[in-house]
Motif scaffolding. Structure first.
Motif, PDB file in Angstrom:
ATOM      1  N   ARG A   1     -12.883  -9.912  25.053  1.00  0.00           N
ATOM      2  CA  ARG A   1     -11.597  -9.136  24.350  1.00  0.00           C
ATOM      3  C   ARG A   1     -11.801  -7.683  24.868  1.00  0.00           C
ATOM      4  NH1 ARG A   1     -13.117  -8.661  18.669  1.00  0.00           N
ATOM      5  NH2 ARG A   1     -12.933 -10.623  18.382  1.00  0.00           N
ATOM      6  N   PRO A   2     -10.484  -7.200  25.326  1.00  0.00           N
ATOM      7  CA  PRO A   2     -10.736  -5.579  25.621  1.00  0.00           C
ATOM      8  C   PRO A   2     -10.987  -4.771  24.749  1.00  0.00           C
ATOM      9  CG  PRO A   2      -8.427  -6.963  26.099  1.00  0.00           C
ATOM     10  CD  PRO A   2      -9.321  -7.880  25.255  1.00  0.00           C
ATOM     11  N   GLY A   3     -11.694  -3.771  25.151  1.00  0.00           N
ATOM     12  CA  GLY A   3     -12.033  -2.675  24.308  1.00  0.00           C
ATOM     13  C   GLY A   3     -11.150  -2.003  23.434  1.00  0.00           C
ATOM     14  N   VAL A   4      -9.723  -1.931  23.991  1.00  0.00           N
ATOM     15  CA  VAL A   4      -8.833  -1.263  23.212  1.00  0.00           C
ATOM     16  C   VAL A   4      -8.429  -2.102  21.989  1.00  0.00           C
ATOM     17  CG1 VAL A   4      -8.040   0.169  24.896  1.00  0.00           C
ATOM     18  CG2 VAL A   4      -7.120  -2.298  24.627  1.00  0.00           C
ATOM     19  N   VAL A   5      -8.361  -3.474  22.316  1.00  0.00           N
ATOM     20  CA  VAL A   5      -8.300  -4.314  21.137  1.00  0.00           C
ATOM     21  C   VAL A   5      -9.334  -4.347  20.007  1.00  0.00           C
ATOM     22  CG1 VAL A   5      -7.654  -6.724  20.459  1.00  0.00           C
ATOM     23  CG2 VAL A   5      -6.603  -5.701  22.370  1.00  0.00           C
ATOM     24  N   ALA A   6     -10.425  -4.287  20.635  1.00  0.00           N
ATOM     25  CA  ALA A   6     -11.624  -4.384  19.624  1.00  0.00           C
ATOM     26  C   ALA A   6     -11.745  -3.138  18.896  1.00  0.00           C
ATOM     27  CB  ALA A   6     -13.072  -4.391  20.594  1.00  0.00           C
ATOM     28  N   LEU A   7     -11.472  -2.096  19.415  1.00  0.00           N
ATOM     29  CA  LEU A   7     -11.525  -0.708  18.613  1.00  0.00           C
ATOM     30  C   LEU A   7     -10.381  -0.658  17.585  1.00  0.00           C
ATOM     31  CD1 LEU A   7     -12.487   2.244  18.351  1.00  0.00           C
ATOM     32  CD2 LEU A   7     -11.051   2.958  20.371  1.00  0.00           C
TER      33      LEU A   7
ATOM     34  N   ASN B   1      -1.879  -5.478  26.605  1.00  0.00           N
ATOM     35  CA  ASN B   1      -0.813  -6.363  26.911  1.00  0.00           C
ATOM     36  C   ASN B   1      -1.390  -7.770  27.726  1.00  0.00           C
ATOM     37  OD1 ASN B   1       1.162  -4.416  26.237  1.00  0.00           O
ATOM     38  ND2 ASN B   1       1.272  -3.362  28.150  1.00  0.00           N
ATOM     39  N   VAL B   2      -2.447  -7.361  28.486  1.00  0.00           N
ATOM     40  CA  VAL B   2      -2.885  -8.557  29.065  1.00  0.00           C
ATOM     41  C   VAL B   2      -3.451  -9.553  28.227  1.00  0.00           C
ATOM     42  CG1 VAL B   2      -5.048  -9.509  30.724  1.00  0.00           C
ATOM     43  CG2 VAL B   2      -3.665  -7.444  31.187  1.00  0.00           C
ATOM     44  N   TRP B   3      -4.219  -8.995  27.135  1.00  0.00           N
ATOM     45  CA  TRP B   3      -4.767  -9.631  26.121  1.00  0.00           C
ATOM     46  C   TRP B   3      -3.721 -10.471  25.304  1.00  0.00           C
ATOM     47  CZ3 TRP B   3      -9.295 -11.923  24.455  1.00  0.00           C
ATOM     48  CH2 TRP B   3      -9.343 -12.378  23.155  1.00  0.00           C
TER      49      TRP B   3
END
Length: 210
Positions: free
Chosen positions: A11-17, A182-184
């Motif tokens: 999972r991308p860091g921005v989504v995790a944050l 966006n990719v996620w």
């Protein structure tokens, strides 16, 4: 055979944050709801003690007390519902559901608006106390006692939470706009393990030829 836009391994860091911020806000909303119920009893007791020195009748005092109880319970219920909603959105973001991101943007917009309105209401109440018409001086005096009946830390806490709420929603909405997010959310499901037949390859019938 390659599968474009497959799910990222991590999972991308921005989504995790963004998920972590939503979960933190959910915990704070639940804690605020519980705290509001805990301080309600003491607030009513202090209000009754202060109202004894006014010219208000018992019915007028009971009316304001009923209003305090109703607003306290309603605030607690809304806090619990907000906590459940934020937790659900966090789970949806973590699993990569595009609908969860859209719903989060909507909630962030509404939450940012509510946070700003709440802060403006607090400032307005302190700067310009409520003034009623003729014959309502007793009720006006009672309403002026409500703010002082709460613990001294209650009003600053509400102001701080309003600011934190607005910033939290702003941060979450910004994180979900970044390219990594966006990719996620645009990924396709990962293809099952094993050989994937070509669309031009004939399939074998389960029935024997006639």
């Amino acid at each position: 055979m390659s599968y474009p836009h497959q799910a990222p391994a991590r999972r991308p860091g921005v989504v995790a944050l963004a998920t972590a911020v939503l979960l933190l806000m959910a915990v704070v909303a639940f804690a605020y709801a519980v705290t509001g119920l805990l301080v309600l009893g003491g607030t009513i007791d202090r209000f009754r003690a202060a109202a004894a020195g006014t010219t208000a009748t018992a019915d007028q005092v009971d009316g304001v007390v009923a209003l305090l109880r109703a607003s306290g319970v309603l605030s607690a219920v809304l806090g619990v519902l907000a906590a459940l909603l934020l937790a659900g959105l966090a789970i949806g973001l973590g699993t990569g559901r595009p609908g969860a991101r859209v719903a989060t943007w909507v909630i962030c917009g509404l939450g940012l608006l509510c946070g700003c309105c709440g802060l403006a209401l607090l400032v307005g109440q302190r700067a310009a106390p409520l003034q009623l018409g003729e014959g309502e001086q007793a009720t006006e005096a009672l309403l002026a006692l409500v703010a002082d009946a709460y613990p001294t830390w209650w009003i600053p806490l509400n102001g701080g939470l309003s600011v934190g709420q607005a910033l939290g929603y702003l941060v979450v909405a910004t994180l979900l706009v970044l390219p990594a997010a966006n990719v996620w959310f645009r990924r396709r499901p990962v293809a099952p393990a094993g050989f994937a037949p070509s669309p031009h390859q004939p399939t074998m019938s389960p029935y024997p030829p006639s």
